[in-house]
Design a protein around this motif. Structure first.
Motif, mmCIF file in Angstrom:
data_model
loop_
_atom_site.group_PDB
_atom_site.id
_atom_site.type_symbol
_atom_site.label_atom_id
_atom_site.label_comp_id
_atom_site.label_asym_id
_atom_site.label_seq_id
_atom_site.Cartn_x
_atom_site.Cartn_y
_atom_site.Cartn_z
ATOM 1 N N MET A 1 -3.803 -12.255 6.506
ATOM 2 C CA MET A 1 -4.870 -11.622 7.248
ATOM 3 C C MET A 1 -4.317 -10.358 7.900
ATOM 4 O O MET A 1 -3.272 -10.379 8.541
ATOM 5 N N LEU A 2 -5.030 -9.254 7.745
ATOM 6 C CA LEU A 2 -4.635 -7.986 8.336
ATOM 7 C C LEU A 2 -4.743 -8.068 9.866
ATOM 8 O O LEU A 2 -5.773 -8.476 10.397
ATOM 9 N N MET A 3 -3.670 -7.677 10.546
ATOM 10 C CA MET A 3 -3.662 -7.757 12.005
ATOM 11 C C MET A 3 -3.478 -6.401 12.686
ATOM 12 O O MET A 3 -3.827 -6.242 13.842
ATOM 13 N N GLY A 4 -2.909 -5.434 11.949
ATOM 14 C CA GLY A 4 -2.693 -4.147 12.590
ATOM 15 C C GLY A 4 -2.186 -3.085 11.644
ATOM 16 O O GLY A 4 -1.736 -3.375 10.537
ATOM 17 N N LEU A 5 -2.271 -1.845 12.100
ATOM 18 C CA LEU A 5 -1.786 -0.679 11.374
ATOM 19 C C LEU A 5 -1.058 0.230 12.345
ATOM 20 O O LEU A 5 -1.490 0.390 13.486
ATOM 21 N N VAL A 6 0.013 0.830 11.883
ATOM 22 C CA VAL A 6 0.654 1.908 12.618
ATOM 23 C C VAL A 6 0.454 3.155 11.776
ATOM 24 O O VAL A 6 0.749 3.161 10.582
ATOM 25 N N CYS A 7 -0.091 4.193 12.390
ATOM 26 C CA CYS A 7 -0.390 5.439 11.683
ATOM 27 C C CYS A 7 0.482 6.570 12.201
ATOM 28 O O CYS A 7 0.878 6.585 13.359
ATOM 29 N N PHE A 8 0.739 7.509 11.325
ATOM 30 C CA PHE A 8 1.551 8.680 11.653
ATOM 31 C C PHE A 8 0.709 9.921 11.441
ATOM 32 O O PHE A 8 0.076 10.088 10.405
ATOM 33 N N VAL A 9 0.706 10.799 12.413
ATOM 34 C CA VAL A 9 0.034 12.094 12.268
ATOM 35 C C VAL A 9 0.889 13.136 12.987
ATOM 36 O O VAL A 9 1.232 12.970 14.155
ATOM 37 N N GLY A 10 1.279 14.163 12.262
ATOM 38 C CA GLY A 10 2.167 15.178 12.843
ATOM 39 C C GLY A 10 3.490 14.548 13.201
ATOM 40 O O GLY A 10 4.171 14.005 12.357
ATOM 41 N N ALA A 11 3.855 14.600 14.451
ATOM 42 C CA ALA A 11 5.085 13.965 14.925
ATOM 43 C C ALA A 11 4.745 12.838 15.895
ATOM 44 O O ALA A 11 5.482 12.565 16.837
ATOM 45 N N HIS A 12 3.621 12.186 15.663
ATOM 46 C CA HIS A 12 3.107 11.203 16.617
ATOM 47 C C HIS A 12 2.668 9.928 15.897
ATOM 48 O O HIS A 12 2.101 9.989 14.809
ATOM 49 N N TYR A 13 2.922 8.790 16.516
ATOM 50 C CA TYR A 13 2.487 7.504 15.989
ATOM 51 C C TYR A 13 1.448 6.884 16.922
ATOM 52 O O TYR A 13 1.512 7.071 18.134
ATOM 53 N N PHE A 14 0.517 6.149 16.355
ATOM 54 C CA PHE A 14 -0.418 5.348 17.137
ATOM 55 C C PHE A 14 -0.761 4.119 16.310
ATOM 56 O O PHE A 14 -0.436 4.045 15.125
#
Length: 66
Positions: A1-14
Motif C-alpha cells: 500500500m502506498l504510504m508516501g512520496l518524497v519529491c524533488f524540485v530545484g534544490a528542495h525536497y518535500f
C-alpha cells in the motif's frame, strides 16, 4: 500500500504522507518540519505533482500482513 512520496524540485525536497484526519484518509504535504496543506484525495496529489513538474524521488510503501 502506498504510504508516501518524497519529491524533488530545484534544490528542495518535500513530501506527501498518507494520514487519517477526522476518520478520513487524506494526504498531507510536508515542507521542512510542518504540514502545510491537506489534500482530500490521491487524485489531488497527482494533479499537484503533474501541474508543477515535481519529480517523485522516493516512493514509500507499507506491506500489509495478516
Amino acid at each position: 500500500m502506498l504510504m508516501g512520496l518524497v519529491c524533488f524540485v530545484g534544490a528542495h525536497y518535500f513530501s506527501f504522507i498518507k494520514s487519517e484526519h477526522n476518520k478520513k484518509i487524506v494526504w498531507k504535504l510536508y515542507d521542512d518540519d510542518k504540514p502545510i496543506f491537506i489534500y482530500q484525495s490521491w487524485e489531488s496529489v497527482m494533479y499537484y505533482i503533474l501541474q508543477y513538474g515535481n519529480l517523485p524521488t522516493l516512493i514509500i510503501y507499507e506491506r500489509k500482513t495478516d
